[in-house]
Design a protein around this motif. Structure first.
Motif, PDB file in Angstrom:
ATOM      1  N   VAL A  33      -5.891   4.301   1.664  1.00 21.52           N
ATOM      2  CA  VAL A  33      -5.151   3.270   2.409  1.00 21.52           C
ATOM      3  C   VAL A  33      -5.937   2.749   3.612  1.00 21.52           C
ATOM      4  N   LEU A  69       0.815  -1.206   0.000  1.00 24.77           N
ATOM      5  CA  LEU A  69       0.000   0.000   0.000  1.00 24.77           C
ATOM      6  C   LEU A  69       0.854   1.265   0.000  1.00 24.77           C
ATOM      7  N   TRP A  70       2.020   1.156   0.631  1.00 27.97           N
ATOM      8  CA  TRP A  70       2.868   2.347   0.808  1.00 27.97           C
ATOM      9  C   TRP A  70       4.280   1.909   1.154  1.00 27.97           C
ATOM     10  N   TYR A  92       1.865  -3.355   4.017  1.00 33.57           N
ATOM     11  CA  TYR A  92       1.140  -4.325   3.204  1.00 33.57           C
ATOM     12  C   TYR A  92      -0.277  -4.508   3.748  1.00 33.57           C
ATOM     13  N   LYS A  93      -1.148  -4.974   2.881  1.00 38.41           N
ATOM     14  CA  LYS A  93      -2.495  -5.347   3.308  1.00 38.41           C
ATOM     15  C   LYS A  93      -2.864  -6.672   2.662  1.00 38.41           C
ATOM     16  N   GLN A 153      -1.083  13.512  -0.825  1.00 36.82           N
ATOM     17  CA  GLN A 153      -0.844  12.915   0.481  1.00 36.82           C
ATOM     18  C   GLN A 153      -1.725  13.494   1.586  1.00 36.82           C
ATOM     19  N   PHE A 204      -3.166  -5.595   8.218  1.00 32.80           N
ATOM     20  CA  PHE A 204      -2.001  -4.843   7.757  1.00 32.80           C
ATOM     21  C   PHE A 204      -0.704  -5.438   8.318  1.00 32.80           C
ATOM     22  N   HIS A 235      -4.882  10.889   0.586  1.00 33.41           N
ATOM     23  CA  HIS A 235      -4.707   9.507   0.128  1.00 33.41           C
ATOM     24  C   HIS A 235      -4.788   8.481   1.256  1.00 33.41           C
ATOM     25  N   PHE A 236      -4.126   8.735   2.358  1.00 30.93           N
ATOM     26  CA  PHE A 236      -4.050   7.725   3.411  1.00 30.93           C
ATOM     27  C   PHE A 236      -5.384   7.556   4.140  1.00 30.93           C
TER      28      PHE A 236
END
Length: 221
Positions: A125, A80-81, A207-208, A117, A216, A120-121
């Motif tokens: 996310v 994811l990031w 990660y997801k 940004q 996560f 986005h999160f």
């Protein structure tokens, strides 16, 4: 059970690789190449536990067990990031006399391209988390949610921690106008894990698991 299992594994290992030094014959020159013994991998239920148990830690070292973290289903875990090099401020180990640790880290763009940004999160996310406004006086504009995140640092799985994610939705602040990130995580119980000089410059990857709701994993390496 964990220690017993490792002792049994050690017994088998010693028997298999026992050296017999009696009646040694002189070495003969030959081209025989002895293959290396494959490294044993640490069982999944041992991961993240040996750090708190000296006996288990010693056995794992003696058995040369590989404790490198691996996803059980790697194909299900999407990135994811990914951060840039982690800084002292990110890791809450500031060295400056006038800089105090905040206990948190902003989610900045990192390696992501073409995102805003500021949104986005919160909106992508962590969109599916249970977001609620803070009820503390002076902070009622802040949105907060709890994410269950597995922490893996330098290959060691430390388990899952409840991590507070905070988002500031206000658009009339200097930070918003400067297009800075408006979302951050609070390290909470993991602060002692991440506040290490040796992690400065390392990369954090989030990660997801797409097959599990809000599962996560944060890997720092």
């Amino acid at each position: 059970m964990l220690v017993k299992a490792l002792f049994l594994q050690k017994k088998v290992w010693k028997k298999k690789h026992k050296k017999n030094t009696s009646n040694k014959k002189p070495k003969e020159e030959n081209d025989l190449e002895i293959p290396k013994r494959p490294t044993v991998k640490i069982p999944s239920n041992f991961k993240g536990r040996y750090k708190s148990n000296k006996t288990v830690s010693k056995l794992i070292t003696e058995l040369e067990i590989d404790n490198k973290f691996e996803f059980e289903n790697e194909e299900n875990n999407q990135v994811l990031w990914q951060s840039g090099g982690l800084t002292e401020r990110d890791l809450n180990i500031p060295k400056g006399a006038n800089t105090n640790p905040t206990g948190s880290m902003l989610f900045k763009k990192g390696t992501l391209k073409g995102i805003d940004q500021r949104h986005h999160f919160r909106d992508a996310v962590f969109q599916t988390l249970d977001w609620k406004f803070d009820t503390t006086a002076g902070k009622t504009h802040l949105e907060r949610a709890i994410a269950q995140i597995r922490f893996v640092i330098k290959g060691i799985d430390y388990g899952i921690f409840p991590i507070t994610i905070t988002h500031n939705p206000r658009t009339d602040t200097a930070s918003y106008r400067q297009k800075n990130s408006m979302t951050q995580l609070s390290w909470g119980e993991t602060k002692n894990l991440i506040a290490q000089d040796e992690l400065i410059g390392k990369t954090a990857t989030l990660y997801k698991d797409v097959t599990v709701a809000d599962a996560f994993t944060l890997i720092i390496e």
